[in-house]
Structures are given as C-alpha cells and as structure tokens.
Design a protein around this motif. Structure first.
Motif, PDB file in Angstrom:
ATOM      1  N   ASP A  37       0.860  -1.187   0.000  1.00  0.00           N
ATOM      2  CA  ASP A  37       0.000   0.000   0.000  1.00  0.00           C
ATOM      3  C   ASP A  37       0.894   1.233   0.000  1.00  0.00           C
ATOM      4  OD1 ASP A  37      -1.769   2.010   0.324  1.00  0.00           O
ATOM      5  OD2 ASP A  37      -2.661   1.279   2.186  1.00  0.00           O
ATOM      6  N   VAL A  69      -1.531 -16.947  -4.558  1.00  0.00           N
ATOM      7  CA  VAL A  69      -2.096 -15.589  -4.576  1.00  0.00           C
ATOM      8  C   VAL A  69      -1.570 -14.797  -3.396  1.00  0.00           C
ATOM      9  CG1 VAL A  69      -4.214 -14.232  -4.430  1.00  0.00           C
ATOM     10  CG2 VAL A  69      -4.178 -16.321  -5.799  1.00  0.00           C
ATOM     11  N   ASP A  70      -1.555 -15.419  -2.234  1.00  0.00           N
ATOM     12  CA  ASP A  70      -1.065 -14.728  -1.040  1.00  0.00           C
ATOM     13  C   ASP A  70       0.414 -14.373  -1.179  1.00  0.00           C
ATOM     14  OD1 ASP A  70      -1.518 -13.925   1.829  1.00  0.00           O
ATOM     15  OD2 ASP A  70       0.087 -15.389   2.119  1.00  0.00           O
ATOM     16  N   LYS A  85       0.731 -11.311  -3.386  1.00  0.00           N
ATOM     17  CA  LYS A  85       0.296 -10.110  -2.674  1.00  0.00           C
ATOM     18  C   LYS A  85       1.363  -9.632  -1.698  1.00  0.00           C
ATOM     19  CE  LYS A  85      -3.895 -10.061  -1.056  1.00  0.00           C
ATOM     20  NZ  LYS A  85      -5.081 -10.555  -0.313  1.00  0.00           N
ATOM     21  N   ARG A 136       3.460  -6.173  -1.927  1.00  0.00           N
ATOM     22  CA  ARG A 136       3.458  -5.249  -0.797  1.00  0.00           C
ATOM     23  C   ARG A 136       4.876  -4.836  -0.423  1.00  0.00           C
ATOM     24  NH1 ARG A 136       1.737  -8.540   3.755  1.00  0.00           N
ATOM     25  NH2 ARG A 136       3.950  -9.082   3.755  1.00  0.00           N
ATOM     26  N   HIS A 148       0.219  -0.602  -7.762  1.00  0.00           N
ATOM     27  CA  HIS A 148      -0.704  -1.653  -7.319  1.00  0.00           C
ATOM     28  C   HIS A 148      -0.488  -2.904  -8.173  1.00  0.00           C
ATOM     29  CE1 HIS A 148      -2.762   1.276  -4.880  1.00  0.00           C
ATOM     30  NE2 HIS A 148      -3.101   2.009  -5.931  1.00  0.00           N
ATOM     31  N   TYR A 199      -2.281  -6.737  -8.721  1.00  0.00           N
ATOM     32  CA  TYR A 199      -3.356  -7.672  -8.423  1.00  0.00           C
ATOM     33  C   TYR A 199      -3.139  -8.950  -9.231  1.00  0.00           C
ATOM     34  CZ  TYR A 199      -5.941  -3.691  -6.461  1.00  0.00           C
ATOM     35  OH  TYR A 199      -6.319  -2.598  -5.724  1.00  0.00           O
ATOM     36  N   GLU A 226     -11.436 -15.226  -2.623  1.00  0.00           N
ATOM     37  CA  GLU A 226     -11.260 -14.828  -1.231  1.00  0.00           C
ATOM     38  C   GLU A 226      -9.808 -14.463  -0.926  1.00  0.00           C
ATOM     39  OE1 GLU A 226     -12.725 -17.822   1.392  1.00  0.00           O
ATOM     40  OE2 GLU A 226     -14.813 -17.599   0.745  1.00  0.00           O
ATOM     41  N   ALA A 227      -8.886 -15.157  -1.588  1.00  0.00           N
ATOM     42  CA  ALA A 227      -7.463 -14.891  -1.365  1.00  0.00           C
ATOM     43  C   ALA A 227      -7.018 -13.583  -1.999  1.00  0.00           C
ATOM     44  CB  ALA A 227      -6.626 -16.047  -1.911  1.00  0.00           C
ATOM     45  N   GLY A 228      -7.775 -13.090  -2.990  1.00  0.00           N
ATOM     46  CA  GLY A 228      -7.426 -11.804  -3.598  1.00  0.00           C
ATOM     47  C   GLY A 228      -7.285 -11.798  -5.100  1.00  0.00           C
ATOM     48  N   VAL A 268      -8.396 -11.336  -8.898  1.00  0.00           N
ATOM     49  CA  VAL A 268      -9.384 -10.402  -9.454  1.00  0.00           C
ATOM     50  C   VAL A 268      -9.984 -10.885 -10.769  1.00  0.00           C
ATOM     51  CG1 VAL A 268      -8.370  -8.396  -8.313  1.00  0.00           C
ATOM     52  CG2 VAL A 268      -7.571  -9.053 -10.596  1.00  0.00           C
TER      53      VAL A 268
END
Length: 434
Positions: A3, A115-116, A119, A123, A129, A131, A153-155, A157
C-alpha cells in the motif's frame, strides 16, 4: 499487495493542468488536490493546505492512472525475465498505476497460497498496485478447474490460463458456470492449439515469402466463437484477452448485440504494428497471437474508436536474449510493453484515428470497471492514482533505458510523441521524468 499510501502520502496540489477523465467526460483546465491518498478537490480555484506540495503541470494533461489487464511478471519461477519490482518500475515510467499479473508462473497461480505469496511480494517490493489473476484450470492443464471461490477470497481479481487455450468445451462450460455464480471475470487466450501447431507468424502471403509456417487467424476466431456462445449459455462474464483480426471482432460485435456479457481486449502491438514489421526475421516482433495483416490492424483501430474493443493492454511478456536471439521459428513469443503502451497508443491519437478520451477509457476506466477496482476516474474520493502526460513530447526509444529486466521491445528505435512526466499512486509520486 504493498500500500503506497502507508505512511500517509503528503497533500499535493496539481495546478495548471488539462484534466482529462473519460469516466466523467471531463476535459478542462484546472487543478486537483490530493489528500490522504485520495482526490480531495477538483476545480479551477483551489488552495493548497499548509505544507502541501504544489506541482505546476504547465498545461500538461492530468489523467487517471493506467490499468494493465494481464502482464507477465516473472515471480515466482522466472525472475531472470522479470520481477515484481522491475515490472512495477517499468509500469510507473509508462504511466501504469495498476498491474494485473498473468497466472502462468512457475508454479502457476492455481492455489490461494500462491495468490497470497504474490500479494506479499507486491506489498514488499512494488511501487504500483499489483493484483493477481488466478488460473482457471489446475496446473494450466485445461482439465480440472481451480477453486474459484477460494481464489477470489485470497485476492484474485480474474481468472485465465495465461497464453494457453482451454481446448475442452466441457471444461470451459463448467468453469464458466462456476465463475458466473461468483460473478468472476473469465479472461481467456483464444487460439486453437491444433490449428496453430508449429506456426511462427500470421498465415498468408508474407509468411510464405519468408518460408515460415503460419498461424491462421481462423484459429482465434473459432475459439472466440465457441467461448462467446458458452458465455451466453452460462451467463458468465467473458473477456477475450487479445482480439487480433476483423473476423473475431465481428463475433464479439454480434455477441454484444445479443446481450451476452462479453468484452474483449487488444494489445498495443497489434494496434500499432502488422506482419510486415517482421521484416527480415526480426524476432522482437514475434508475439502470440501473431501480428496480423494491415487490414486487420485497421479493423482493430476502428474497433477501438467505436468502443467495440473494451480494453487496450501492454501484453507485457519479457523474454531474455537467449530465447529471442534465435532463428525466427525457434524464438519464443512475446514482447515487453508496460513502459511503451501509452506512448505507442498516442500515435493513434496524433493520427486522428482514436480520441484521447477513448484511448484512456480503454487503458484505465474500462479495466477498472471490469475488475471492480476503485481507480480509473478523476472523481472526489477516488484513489489518487494519477498520471501527468506531455502529449506532444518527442522522443526516440532506446531499449537500454527501459526499466524492464528484459529488453525485447518491438519499438526499438521508434520515434514516439508523448510521454509520462509523473506517476502518482495513492497520492505518492512513484515516478518523475528527469
């Protein structure tokens, strides 16, 4: 995902800008205030709060940041070609504030833990960004669909098997049915693997003259025809990743008229180049699907101008020297594009073939809408993902100056007009042209 607004970005007032936003039909001279990582005010008479940075745009264009739907990023498994860090640097330099990564990594993005991982890597290392797009089938094998709900749910898109086509209509129908129940976007590559087997470039007279085996455009159109019919049957949201010929556009047009939830994209290479650019076996022009005829390229440009093509993508696919410096038929497909997508697209604007609003809509607003992302608009409260562009700045592309880890650009030495001056992600400047 990193972020960039943490710690909180300082307030910034952009003045003397041409504000262009397809989402709100805005095109006016004015200013824009960013506070707390979001757009706090837009207007012609804004005052900067105490301590704010003031950026005089001097008439340059201020627009929503670009969203690239489907770039290959080497992590995990191909870090020698690209990393999330180097891809995000290239993206920022090209005005791209959001990257959606392809699923064909090693291992593929077919489980929540992958996916995690992406991410967390984004980060920690990305300046824009990032995805992840998840695989539609396990192992990209086209035989068994992935756990769509868990991946969402894991992110994840969106869902797609990268450059691989799902040959089985049964598997495709089942995956679309489950995707519909989760309102998930299915993004697929369309080329019949049997029809293109052994092909190196667009099938036609030019390939024959070069003595190269061809990949017929019909291989793409057949799969798109099947997929849009399955999308209509299941009610799934279907996106054809790369449409490259007029016949495929005709199929998409009919599907949209019938009310099917069908959209499509085109790469900046297919909008800017044609099969003749291959010239004397220039492997940096070898992409998949291949560059088509000039008639097909013109059909794509018209499709973009008319709004039939929803999204323009970079089709960023880095390849190292060892896989490109080979005989044309043996070289790997792929070209980088994150850093050149906007500049190459502006060629169409300067030629009067596409409006600036339409180009930015396809590179920013429409991808945000399809993916349900908050960017893509100059709107109060929207994330301050912004770009400042000098539409008229002339420059010549030197591959050595590109930030991507790989340098396989088809625009080597190209004369371009228009470049990104500044890229802002969540209110923080991540790139400024020196």
């Amino acid at each position: 995902m990193r972020d960039p607004s943490t710690p909180e970005a300082p307030a910034t007032l952009f003045t003397n800008a041409r504000l262009v936003c397809p989402a709100t039909a805005r095109d006016e001279i004015g200013g824009l205030l960013v506070e707390g990582g979001v757009i706090a005010a837009i207007g012609s008479d804004l005052r900067a709060p105490a301590g704010a940075e003031i950026v005089d745009c001097r008439g340059a264009t201020l627009a929503p940041g670009l969203i690239d739907l489907g770039a290959f990023v080497g992590e995990p498994g191909a870090e020698h070609r690209e990393t999330i860090a180097t891809a995000s640097e290239a993206a920022a330099a090209g005005g791209v504030t959001t990257i959606v990564t392809r699923a064909d990594t090693t291992p593929p993005v077919d489980a929540p833990e992958i996916v995690d991982y992406l991410k967390r890597r984004a980060r920690d290392t990305a300046s824009v960004h990032v995805y992840p797009m998840a695989a539609l089938t396990k192992g990209l094998a086209g035989a068994e669909m992935t756990e769509i709900g868990l991946l969402l749910e894991a992110g994840a898109v969106a869902f797609g098997d990268g450059p691989r086509t799902i040959s089985s209509s049964r598997v495709m129908r089942r995956a679309m049915t489950y995707a519909r129940d989760f309102d998930a976007l299915v993004c697929c590559h369309a080329e019949d693997p049997e029809l293109i087997a052994g092909g190196a470039m667009n099938e036609g007279e030019f390939a024959t003259r070069l003595g190269l085996p061809g990949r017929p455009a019909a291989a793409e159109t057949l799969i798109i025809e099947r997929d849009v019919r399955l999308a209509a049957l299941t009610g799934c949201r279907y996106h054809a990743n790369l449409v490259t010929c007029g016949a495929s556009l005709d199929v998409i047009a009919r599907a949209k008229v019938s009310g099917a939830a069908v959209t499509c994209g085109a790469s900046i290479a297919h909008l800017s180049l044609n099969e003749n650019d291959v010239g004397e076996y220039r492997t940096f022009f070898k992409v998949a699907p291949p560059l088509r005829s000039e008639d097909d390229r013109r059909a794509l440009v018209q499709g973009l101008a008319d709004g039939l093509i929803d999204v323009v993508v970079s089709a960023h696919d880095p390849q190292d020297v060892e896989t490109k410096r080979r005989p044309f038929a043996e070289a790997e497909d792929g070209a980088i594009g994150l850093e050149t997508m906007l500049a190459a697209g502006l060629r169409l604007v300067h030629a009067g073939e596409v409006t600036l609003h339409r180009l930015l809509a396809a590179m920013s607003t429409r991808p945000a809408q399809l993916l349900g992302l908050p960017g893509g608009a100059l709107r109060l409260g929207a994330p301050a993902d912004l770009i400042v562009i000098d539409l008229d700045a002339p420059w010549v592309l030197d591959p050595a100056s590109l930030r991507s880890k790989s340098k396989n650009t088809p625009f080597d030495g190209a004369r371009l007009q228009g470049r990104t001056l500044r890229t802002i992600v969540a209110g923080r400047t991540v790139y400024a042209y020196a």
